[in-house]
Write an enzyme that holds these catalytic residues in place. Structure first.
Site, PDB file in Angstrom:
ATOM      1  N   LYS A  60       2.236  -3.422   7.242  1.00  0.00           N
ATOM      2  CA  LYS A  60       2.520  -3.593   5.803  1.00  0.00           C
ATOM      3  C   LYS A  60       3.971  -3.175   5.515  1.00  0.00           C
ATOM      4  CE  LYS A  60       0.116  -4.696   2.913  1.00  0.00           C
ATOM      5  NZ  LYS A  60      -0.244  -6.052   2.379  1.00  0.00           N
ATOM      6  N   TYR A  88      -1.882  -0.636  10.872  1.00  0.00           N
ATOM      7  CA  TYR A  88      -2.013  -1.286   9.562  1.00  0.00           C
ATOM      8  C   TYR A  88      -0.805  -0.981   8.678  1.00  0.00           C
ATOM      9  CZ  TYR A  88      -3.330  -1.737   4.642  1.00  0.00           C
ATOM     10  OH  TYR A  88      -3.321  -2.023   3.292  1.00  0.00           O
ATOM     11  N   THR A 121       0.818  -1.214   0.000  1.00  0.00           N
ATOM     12  CA  THR A 121       0.000   0.000   0.000  1.00  0.00           C
ATOM     13  C   THR A 121       0.855   1.268   0.000  1.00  0.00           C
ATOM     14  OG1 THR A 121      -1.447   1.301   1.456  1.00  0.00           O
ATOM     15  CG2 THR A 121      -0.103  -0.334   2.534  1.00  0.00           C
ATOM     16  N   ASP A 122       0.290   2.349  -0.501  1.00  0.00           N
ATOM     17  CA  ASP A 122       0.992   3.639  -0.443  1.00  0.00           C
ATOM     18  C   ASP A 122       1.030   4.189   0.985  1.00  0.00           C
ATOM     19  OD1 ASP A 122      -1.692   4.383  -0.157  1.00  0.00           O
ATOM     20  OD2 ASP A 122      -1.689   5.836  -1.799  1.00  0.00           O
ATOM     21  N   GLU A 123       0.237   3.584   1.893  1.00  0.00           N
ATOM     22  CA  GLU A 123       0.178   4.114   3.256  1.00  0.00           C
ATOM     23  C   GLU A 123       1.503   3.955   4.001  1.00  0.00           C
ATOM     24  OE1 GLU A 123      -3.404   3.397   5.446  1.00  0.00           O
ATOM     25  OE2 GLU A 123      -4.550   3.039   3.628  1.00  0.00           O
ATOM     26  N   ASP A 163     -12.841  12.612  14.034  1.00  0.00           N
ATOM     27  CA  ASP A 163     -11.843  12.108  13.089  1.00  0.00           C
ATOM     28  C   ASP A 163     -11.214  10.808  13.603  1.00  0.00           C
ATOM     29  OD1 ASP A 163     -10.353  12.104  10.809  1.00  0.00           O
ATOM     30  OD2 ASP A 163      -9.240  13.948  11.242  1.00  0.00           O
TER      31      ASP A 163
HETATM   32  P1  NAD Z   1      -9.530  -7.743   2.092  1.00  0.00           P
HETATM   33  O1  NAD Z   1      -9.541  -7.455   3.558  1.00  0.00           O
HETATM   34  O2  NAD Z   1     -10.753  -7.490   1.282  1.00  0.00           O
HETATM   35  O3  NAD Z   1      -9.125  -9.271   1.840  1.00  0.00           O
HETATM   36  C1  NAD Z   1      -8.113  -9.915   2.553  1.00  0.00           C
HETATM   37  C2  NAD Z   1      -8.231 -11.389   2.298  1.00  0.00           C
HETATM   38  O4  NAD Z   1      -7.162 -12.053   3.002  1.00  0.00           O
HETATM   39  C3  NAD Z   1      -9.532 -12.011   2.810  1.00  0.00           C
HETATM   40  O5  NAD Z   1     -10.067 -12.887   1.839  1.00  0.00           O
HETATM   41  C4  NAD Z   1      -9.114 -12.769   4.052  1.00  0.00           C
HETATM   42  O6  NAD Z   1      -9.939 -13.906   4.307  1.00  0.00           O
HETATM   43  C5  NAD Z   1      -7.697 -13.170   3.680  1.00  0.00           C
HETATM   44  N1  NAD Z   1      -6.856 -13.440   4.852  1.00  0.00           N
HETATM   45  C6  NAD Z   1      -6.715 -12.665   5.969  1.00  0.00           C
HETATM   46  N2  NAD Z   1      -5.860 -13.245   6.821  1.00  0.00           N
HETATM   47  C7  NAD Z   1      -5.430 -14.383   6.241  1.00  0.00           C
HETATM   48  C8  NAD Z   1      -4.512 -15.402   6.621  1.00  0.00           C
HETATM   49  N3  NAD Z   1      -3.880 -15.342   7.800  1.00  0.00           N
HETATM   50  N4  NAD Z   1      -4.301 -16.428   5.774  1.00  0.00           N
HETATM   51  C9  NAD Z   1      -4.943 -16.497   4.575  1.00  0.00           C
HETATM   52  N5  NAD Z   1      -5.822 -15.565   4.168  1.00  0.00           N
HETATM   53  C10 NAD Z   1      -6.053 -14.517   4.987  1.00  0.00           C
HETATM   54  O7  NAD Z   1      -8.283  -6.929   1.539  1.00  0.00           O
HETATM   55  P2  NAD Z   1      -8.096  -6.178   0.148  1.00  0.00           P
HETATM   56  O8  NAD Z   1      -8.691  -4.826   0.241  1.00  0.00           O
HETATM   57  O9  NAD Z   1      -8.517  -7.098  -0.933  1.00  0.00           O
HETATM   58  O10 NAD Z   1      -6.516  -5.998   0.121  1.00  0.00           O
HETATM   59  C11 NAD Z   1      -5.675  -6.991  -0.471  1.00  0.00           C
HETATM   60  C12 NAD Z   1      -4.237  -6.537  -0.329  1.00  0.00           C
HETATM   61  O11 NAD Z   1      -4.058  -5.284  -0.964  1.00  0.00           O
HETATM   62  C13 NAD Z   1      -3.791  -6.337   1.123  1.00  0.00           C
HETATM   63  O12 NAD Z   1      -2.481  -6.835   1.267  1.00  0.00           O
HETATM   64  C14 NAD Z   1      -3.832  -4.842   1.321  1.00  0.00           C
HETATM   65  O13 NAD Z   1      -2.878  -4.422   2.276  1.00  0.00           O
HETATM   66  C15 NAD Z   1      -3.470  -4.353  -0.063  1.00  0.00           C
HETATM   67  N6  NAD Z   1      -4.008  -3.020  -0.409  1.00  0.00           N
HETATM   68  C16 NAD Z   1      -5.340  -2.783  -0.364  1.00  0.00           C
HETATM   69  C17 NAD Z   1      -5.824  -1.518  -0.738  1.00  0.00           C
HETATM   70  C18 NAD Z   1      -7.301  -1.220  -0.755  1.00  0.00           C
HETATM   71  O14 NAD Z   1      -7.664  -0.090  -1.076  1.00  0.00           O
HETATM   72  N7  NAD Z   1      -8.183  -2.157  -0.457  1.00  0.00           N
HETATM   73  C19 NAD Z   1      -4.933  -0.505  -1.107  1.00  0.00           C
HETATM   74  C20 NAD Z   1      -3.571  -0.803  -1.108  1.00  0.00           C
HETATM   75  C21 NAD Z   1      -3.114  -2.059  -0.782  1.00  0.00           C
END
Ligand code: NAD
Length: 356
Positions: free
Chosen positions: A160, A156, A130-132, A300
């Site tokens: 990451k 979070y 993530t960009d965070e 907030d």
């Molecule tokens: P999400 O929370 O929708 O999905 C996460 C998935 O991981 C779920 O299906 C969950 O069951 C599974 N999971 C969690 N713990 C687990 C474990 N211990 N073993 C196996 N599976 C496990 O998340 P997302 O929004 O789809 O994000 C996916 C990735 O992208 C993450 O790594 C997140 O940090 C990154 N990301 C997300 C965003 C965003 O805007 N959603 C932005 C930047 C980066």
């Protein structure tokens, strides 16, 4: 032809990636490894009968090792994570366990299979981040590039960041062929309705308050999930081992602007399609009023980052990546999906103890 494990492939971005990858590489074998936490949903993979869903934990290194061996896996695309910032503030432990220890578990299994016992064949560990991790920008600061120093502010983003560093170290120390992408805020189909865009969309349809943090002027770069999936594919095909790529949507917007676009689009959808008023009688738009009347300002988020922005020059130049949609177009597609897939979101809204 490649053999992939997609971790977290039953979650929001992971499931979109699996659907996308089946279209662009139909001959590949895809195994989804997902613990099916509250955010995972096996129905996100409906229609993909040749994708094997293994319900299991990325922290279980032995399970990962046996999947790699049994299915001759040469590619891991790693999405699995705890992903909701608000949950990380109230319960950070799960974030450290899954995001840091879980990522390390995968790296250990990959190193053992591909380097220690491997045949030297090409392999790839792609880590989705993530960009965070870069922290918060001031209004005139330049956008995040791949060389921006890490400054994570929430549990979070700190977890990451820890996982990103481990991926980097496994490349630098052992020569594991890794790539990492750091992307901005995603939205689109299958997004769990605790995140801003699905939450506000469904609340507008159901006549519930739209809770805006602080002054609503926090800025994010918004990326449609299918554009993100194209960026990840480009990393897999053209990314160089050890490299990091920032992937953005080129849509830097204050939250208030995003919320106003949601309200405007919902109102327009009701004006165009009279059947929506019968399906969603509690929506202000069902009585010809504006969804904007549901806006409510709330305290907030603790430590709320003010601004994120992505400089995607490297992905554009090295991978040929460019997002295909602006926010109004991407949100119009997303609203159409949520209107068509009430069967998907209604049970989640009824069941989940949503955080916001
Ligand atoms: P999400 O929370 O929708 O999905 C996460 C998935 O991981 C779920 O299906 C969950 O069951 C599974 N999971 C969690 N713990 C687990 C474990 N211990 N073993 C196996 N599976 C496990 O998340 P997302 O929004 O789809 O994000 C996916 C990735 O992208 C993450 O790594 C997140 O940090 C990154 N990301 C997300 C965003 C965003 O805007 N959603 C932005 C930047 C980066």
């Amino acid at each position: 032809m490649a053999n992939l494990i997609v971790t977290g492939g039953a979650g929001f971005i992971g499931a979109n990636f699996v659907h996308y990858h089946r279209k662009v590489a139909p001959d590949d074998q895809v195994i989804v490894l997902d613990l099916l936490t509250y955010a995972g949903n096996r129905h996100n993979l409906d229609g993909l009968d040749d994708v094997l869903l293994v319900e299991g934990d990325i922290c279980d290194t032995e399970l990962v090792s046996s999947l790699i061996a049994d299915h001759q896996i040469d590619t891991i695309v790693h999405f699995a994570a705890e992903s909701h910032v608000d949950r990380s503030i109230t319960g950070p432990d799960a974030f450290v366990t899954t995001n840091v220890i879980g990522t390390h578990s995968l790296l250990k299994a990959a190193k053992k299979a591909w380097l220690d016992e491997g045949s030297g064949k090409p392999h790839r560990f792609h880590h989705v981040s993530t960009d965070e991790v870069y922290g918060s920008l001031g209004p005139n600061d330049p956008a995040f590039s791949e060389t921006t120093p890490y400054a994570p502010n929430s549990p979070y983003s700190a977890s990451k960041a820890g996982s990103d560093h481990l991926v980097r170290a496994y490349h630098h120390t052992y020569g594991l062929e890794t790539t990492t992408s750091n992307c901005s805020n995603n939205y689109g189909p299958f997004q769990f309705p605790e995140k801003l865009i699905p939450l506000f969309t469904l609340n507008a349809l159901n006549g519930k308050p739209l809770p805006i943090y602080g002054d609503g002027m926090n800025v994010r770069d918004w990326l449609h999930v299918e554009d993100h999936c194209r960026g990840i594919e480009a990393c897999l095909r053209k990314g160089k081992p050890g490299e990091v790529y920032n992937i953005g949507g080129g849509q830097e917007l204050p939250n208030l602007t995003v919320i106003e676009e949601i309200c405007r689009s919902v109102d327009e959808a009701f004006a165009t399609d009279p059947s929506l008023a019968k399906r969603f009688p509690d929506a202000p738009a069902a009585q010809g009023r504006s969804s904007a009347e549901l806006k409510t300002y709330v305290t907030d988020r603790k430590g709320h980052d003010r601004r994120y922005a992505i400089d995607e020059t490297k992905a554009r130049e090295d991978l040929g990546y460019a997002p295909a949609r602006d926010f109004p177009q991407g949100f119009a597609e997303t609203l159409a999906w949520f209107l068509a897939r009430e069967d998907w979101w209604r049970p989640l809204v009824q069941r989940a103890a949503l955080v916001r």
